[in-house]
Scaffold this motif. Structure first.
Motif, PDB file in Angstrom:
ATOM      1  N   TYR A   9       5.811 -12.138  -2.073  1.00  0.00           N
ATOM      2  CA  TYR A   9       5.990 -10.982  -2.955  1.00  0.00           C
ATOM      3  C   TYR A   9       5.149  -9.820  -2.445  1.00  0.00           C
ATOM      4  CZ  TYR A   9       8.055 -14.040  -6.549  1.00  0.00           C
ATOM      5  OH  TYR A   9       8.869 -14.896  -7.250  1.00  0.00           O
ATOM      6  N   HIS A  10       5.542  -8.605  -2.830  1.00  0.00           N
ATOM      7  CA  HIS A  10       4.707  -7.431  -2.596  1.00  0.00           C
ATOM      8  C   HIS A  10       4.170  -6.964  -3.952  1.00  0.00           C
ATOM      9  CE1 HIS A  10       6.788  -7.536   1.321  1.00  0.00           C
ATOM     10  NE2 HIS A  10       5.657  -7.069   1.749  1.00  0.00           N
ATOM     11  N   ALA A  11       4.855  -5.999  -4.585  1.00  0.00           N
ATOM     12  CA  ALA A  11       4.379  -5.512  -5.874  1.00  0.00           C
ATOM     13  C   ALA A  11       5.155  -6.163  -7.019  1.00  0.00           C
ATOM     14  CB  ALA A  11       4.527  -3.997  -5.934  1.00  0.00           C
ATOM     15  N   PHE A  69       1.269 -13.195  -1.604  1.00  0.00           N
ATOM     16  CA  PHE A  69       1.430 -11.784  -2.005  1.00  0.00           C
ATOM     17  C   PHE A  69       0.820 -10.921  -0.909  1.00  0.00           C
ATOM     18  CE2 PHE A  69       1.577 -14.435  -5.641  1.00  0.00           C
ATOM     19  CZ  PHE A  69       2.493 -13.846  -6.500  1.00  0.00           C
ATOM     20  N   ASP A  70       1.553  -9.925  -0.427  1.00  0.00           N
ATOM     21  CA  ASP A  70       1.094  -9.107   0.694  1.00  0.00           C
ATOM     22  C   ASP A  70       0.631  -7.721   0.258  1.00  0.00           C
ATOM     23  OD1 ASP A  70       1.863 -11.241   2.267  1.00  0.00           O
ATOM     24  OD2 ASP A  70       3.093 -10.043   3.628  1.00  0.00           O
ATOM     25  N   ASP A  71      -0.291  -7.179   0.999  1.00  0.00           N
ATOM     26  CA  ASP A  71      -0.724  -5.775   1.011  1.00  0.00           C
ATOM     27  C   ASP A  71      -1.923  -5.484   0.115  1.00  0.00           C
ATOM     28  OD1 ASP A  71       1.346  -5.367   2.787  1.00  0.00           O
ATOM     29  OD2 ASP A  71       2.655  -4.353   1.347  1.00  0.00           O
ATOM     30  N   GLY A  72      -1.971  -6.031  -1.120  1.00  0.00           N
ATOM     31  CA  GLY A  72      -3.121  -5.763  -1.989  1.00  0.00           C
ATOM     32  C   GLY A  72      -2.872  -4.707  -3.041  1.00  0.00           C
ATOM     33  N   GLY A 135      -6.216 -12.104   5.191  1.00  0.00           N
ATOM     34  CA  GLY A 135      -6.220 -10.803   5.867  1.00  0.00           C
ATOM     35  C   GLY A 135      -4.828 -10.365   6.284  1.00  0.00           C
ATOM     36  N   HIS A 136      -4.646  -9.030   6.342  1.00  0.00           N
ATOM     37  CA  HIS A 136      -3.328  -8.450   6.655  1.00  0.00           C
ATOM     38  C   HIS A 136      -3.556  -7.174   7.473  1.00  0.00           C
ATOM     39  CE1 HIS A 136       0.956  -8.194   5.982  1.00  0.00           C
ATOM     40  NE2 HIS A 136       0.914  -7.179   5.147  1.00  0.00           N
ATOM     41  N   THR A 137      -4.557  -7.218   8.369  1.00  0.00           N
ATOM     42  CA  THR A 137      -5.019  -6.112   9.224  1.00  0.00           C
ATOM     43  C   THR A 137      -5.748  -5.015   8.444  1.00  0.00           C
ATOM     44  OG1 THR A 137      -3.069  -4.645   9.150  1.00  0.00           O
ATOM     45  CG2 THR A 137      -3.058  -6.409  10.835  1.00  0.00           C
ATOM     46  N   THR A 139      -4.871  -1.506   9.041  1.00  0.00           N
ATOM     47  CA  THR A 139      -3.997  -0.347   8.795  1.00  0.00           C
ATOM     48  C   THR A 139      -2.504  -0.679   8.764  1.00  0.00           C
ATOM     49  OG1 THR A 139      -3.752   0.256  11.130  1.00  0.00           O
ATOM     50  CG2 THR A 139      -5.688   1.123   9.994  1.00  0.00           C
ATOM     51  N   HIS A 140      -2.161  -1.981   8.778  1.00  0.00           N
ATOM     52  CA  HIS A 140      -0.762  -2.414   8.635  1.00  0.00           C
ATOM     53  C   HIS A 140       0.153  -1.964   9.780  1.00  0.00           C
ATOM     54  CE1 HIS A 140       2.913  -3.507   6.285  1.00  0.00           C
ATOM     55  NE2 HIS A 140       2.079  -4.326   5.686  1.00  0.00           N
ATOM     56  N   PRO A 141      -0.295  -2.111  11.039  1.00  0.00           N
ATOM     57  CA  PRO A 141       0.573  -1.720  12.164  1.00  0.00           C
ATOM     58  C   PRO A 141       1.535  -2.848  12.556  1.00  0.00           C
ATOM     59  CG  PRO A 141      -1.484  -2.532  13.027  1.00  0.00           C
ATOM     60  CD  PRO A 141      -1.585  -2.643  11.517  1.00  0.00           C
ATOM     61  N   LEU A 269       9.104  -0.115   6.503  1.00  0.00           N
ATOM     62  CA  LEU A 269       8.500  -0.311   5.203  1.00  0.00           C
ATOM     63  C   LEU A 269       7.534  -1.491   5.293  1.00  0.00           C
ATOM     64  CD1 LEU A 269      11.626   0.559   3.146  1.00  0.00           C
ATOM     65  CD2 LEU A 269       9.415   1.667   2.978  1.00  0.00           C
ATOM     66  N   PRO A 270       6.800  -1.810   4.229  1.00  0.00           N
ATOM     67  CA  PRO A 270       5.722  -2.787   4.340  1.00  0.00           C
ATOM     68  C   PRO A 270       6.134  -4.051   5.097  1.00  0.00           C
ATOM     69  CG  PRO A 270       5.822  -1.955   2.109  1.00  0.00           C
ATOM     70  CD  PRO A 270       6.926  -1.288   2.868  1.00  0.00           C
ATOM     71  N   THR A 271       7.285  -4.548   4.803  1.00  0.00           N
ATOM     72  CA  THR A 271       7.744  -5.751   5.490  1.00  0.00           C
ATOM     73  C   THR A 271       9.244  -5.627   5.497  1.00  0.00           C
ATOM     74  OG1 THR A 271       5.968  -6.960   4.439  1.00  0.00           O
ATOM     75  CG2 THR A 271       7.653  -8.262   5.485  1.00  0.00           C
ATOM     76  N   ASP A 272       9.866  -5.730   6.626  1.00  0.00           N
ATOM     77  CA  ASP A 272      11.317  -5.611   6.558  1.00  0.00           C
ATOM     78  C   ASP A 272      12.044  -6.739   7.264  1.00  0.00           C
ATOM     79  OD1 ASP A 272      11.422  -2.758   8.815  1.00  0.00           O
ATOM     80  OD2 ASP A 272      10.642  -4.760   9.004  1.00  0.00           O
TER      81      ASP A 272
END
Ligand SMILES: [Zn+2]
Length: 274
Positions: A9-11, A69-72, A135-137, A139-141, A269-272
């Motif tokens: 999941y994201h948000a 859950f990704d991103d935070g 962890g998910h880096t 800066t999300h590159p 986008l965040p994850t595609d």
């Protein structure tokens, strides 16, 4: 091969910013998903139990599943955590450290513009409450398009920042956008992460024999309908990893690398996709 659904999941929110909406489910839908998981007889286990299996330990019991859950995003603390805690369900939260903010300062800076993200203080509370922080880096590159020194900084730097904040080691990493390469996976392992979550293709089921450094997940999106989720909960409706990387994935990576080199990076986008 026993399929293991690892949900991504994201948000979880009723009012996400527009760019995040395709990767957001409403709290009501999320509760329906938790009900479907329970009704289908799935047992949600901590991620480390799957990783122990993937690293050569005993197989997972049949009908196991994992929640990630990704991103935070801030709704993990306000919405997700209370729902999971009420049901006694474990979960792993992979945070992009550049998006976290100091307690008492506004969010919405860094790699996820206009999205409410967690503060470092909230992250410590979630850790203390028993949720696994991964962890998910920084800066999300797209890691597989970066030079090695930048990969090291993203992968190792976020580990140091989280460990400094929590005061203990963290083990679990997730690739932004799901993207990795053999070189990236080697650097992730050398940095000290013991597992790394990917997305294989649009979505895939993991298994007792999946690769611990790119285990597959099922991305739950706004357009994931009830029927599809039910299938996933049954361990069906998606390929089961491990499987060989397809020509299409390799061609897609070459395209994204070329874009990165020419100074026109593909903006995902965040994850595609995987
Ligand atoms: Zn992400």
């Amino acid at each position: 091969m026993t399929a293991v659904p690892v949900f991504l999941y994201h948000a979880v929110s009723d009012n996400p910013p527009r760019w995040l909406a395709p990767f957001t489910v409403s709290p009501r839908t999320f509760v329906e998903h938790l009900n479907m998981i329970a009704d289908s007889g799935l047992r949600v286990v901590p991620l480390r139990q799957l990783v122990t299996t993937l690293l050569g330990g005993p197989p997972l019991p049949p009908r196991s599943a994992v929640l990630t859950f990704d991103d935070g995003y801030a709704d993990f603390a306000s919405t997700v955590a209370p729902l999971l805690a009420g049901r006694g369900l474990p979960a792993t939260l992979y945070v992009t450290t550049g998006a976290l903010h100091a307690s008492g300062t506004p969010s919405g800076r860094g790699p996820f513009p206009s999205a409410a993200t967690l503060s470092w203080g909230q992250l410590r509370e979630l850790d203390a409450a028993g949720f696994e922080i991964g962890g998910h880096t920084k800066t999300h590159p797209q890691l597989d398009t970066l030079p090695r020194t930048s990969v090291r900084e993203e992968v190792g730097g976020c580990k140091r920042e989280i460990e400094d904040a929590l005061g203990h080691p963290v083990d679990s990493f997730a690739y932004p956008h799901g993207y990795s390469s053999r070189t990236v996976r080697t650097l992730v392992w050398e940095t000290g992460w013991t597992s790394a979550a990917a997305v294989r293709g649009p979505s895939a089921l993991s298994s007792n024999r999946d690769d611990p450094l790119r285990f597959a997940r099922l991305m739950v999106r706004a357009d994931t309908d009830r029927k599809r989720f039910e299938l996933w909960a049954q361990g069906e409706g998606a390929p089961v990893a491990p499987f060989a990387e397809g020509l299409r994935t390799r061609g897609w990576r070459a395209y994204r690398r070329a874009r990165a080199v020419t100074g026109h990076p593909y903006r995902a986008l965040p994850t595609d996709e995987g």
